[in-house]
Design an enzyme around this catalytic site. Sequence first.
Site, PDB file in Angstrom:
ATOM      1  N   GLY A  46      77.882  66.372   7.480  1.00 54.03           N
ATOM      2  CA  GLY A  46      79.156  67.008   7.840  1.00 54.03           C
ATOM      3  C   GLY A  46      79.117  68.616   8.267  1.00 54.03           C
ATOM      4  CD  GLN A  51      79.104  74.368   8.131  1.00 54.49           C
ATOM      5  OE1 GLN A  51      79.662  73.258   8.100  1.00 54.49           O
ATOM      6  NE2 GLN A  51      77.838  74.583   7.760  1.00 54.49           N
ATOM      7  CB  CYS A  91      74.865  75.119   3.562  1.00 54.65           C
ATOM      8  SG  CYS A  91      76.253  75.336   4.954  1.00 54.65           S
ATOM      9  CG  LEU A  92      74.396  71.386   8.843  1.00 57.88           C
ATOM     10  CD1 LEU A  92      75.331  71.005   9.618  1.00 57.88           C
ATOM     11  CD2 LEU A  92      73.144  71.011   9.522  1.00 57.88           C
ATOM     12  CG  HIS A 133      78.750  71.663   1.375  1.00 58.87           C
ATOM     13  ND1 HIS A 133      77.607  72.325   1.049  1.00 58.87           N
ATOM     14  CD2 HIS A 133      79.089  72.185   2.855  1.00 58.87           C
ATOM     15  CE1 HIS A 133      77.037  72.860   1.664  1.00 58.87           C
ATOM     16  NE2 HIS A 133      78.137  72.907   2.892  1.00 58.87           N
ATOM     17  CD  GLU A 134      81.237  70.076   5.578  1.00 63.96           C
ATOM     18  OE1 GLU A 134      81.385  71.166   5.910  1.00 63.96           O
ATOM     19  OE2 GLU A 134      80.007  69.465   5.413  1.00 63.96           O
ATOM     20  CG  HIS A 137      81.780  75.074   4.962  1.00 63.42           C
ATOM     21  ND1 HIS A 137      80.900  76.398   4.932  1.00 63.42           N
ATOM     22  CD2 HIS A 137      80.674  74.201   4.761  1.00 63.42           C
ATOM     23  CE1 HIS A 137      79.610  76.140   4.940  1.00 63.42           C
ATOM     24  NE2 HIS A 137      79.571  74.677   4.980  1.00 63.42           N
TER      25      HIS A 137
END
Length: 167
Positions: A46, A51, A91-92, A133-134, A137
Amino acid sequence: MAIMPVIKMDNPVLHRKAKKVRKIDSSIQKLIDDMIDTMHDVEGVGLAAPQVGVPLQVIVIQMPDEEEVITLINPEILKNSEESEMMTEGCLSLPGYRGEVKRFTSVTVKARDREGKLIRVRGEGLMAQALQHEVDHINGIVFVDHLDSMDKLEKTKEEDEEEAGSI
Ligand code: NI
């Protein structure tokens, strides 16, 4: 279609609440396409617009081995399960690290899709984790904010696999 650079934890954009999308116009469609390309490039599950440095409430999610990409605009968690569990998360925006985060085992999210249609998405397991998680963000929250201490972060071993499956 373009791959965008994924910003890292020290960038203030990741720590601010993103703005609601008012009109799903061609610039938003392009952002969604670019976010999907970027998610594929980094093999993520995702990606949230902050991000890639864009402070808007846009999320893309694609479960491993699924073809469908779910796009969520202005998402809002409607319902949480009573149960929660500790889940390993990366996390990216923080490559090379993982941590254990408490997440609800299932959630229901209300959002608009890229056509502007109001949708509800219910997820369990990894999907529930990715949704939480998203949406975090979008609200300027990163997974390390859920840890009691940065000492709880673990370094991942395989350089090549560090980002795959991150959200
Ligand atoms: Ni993330």
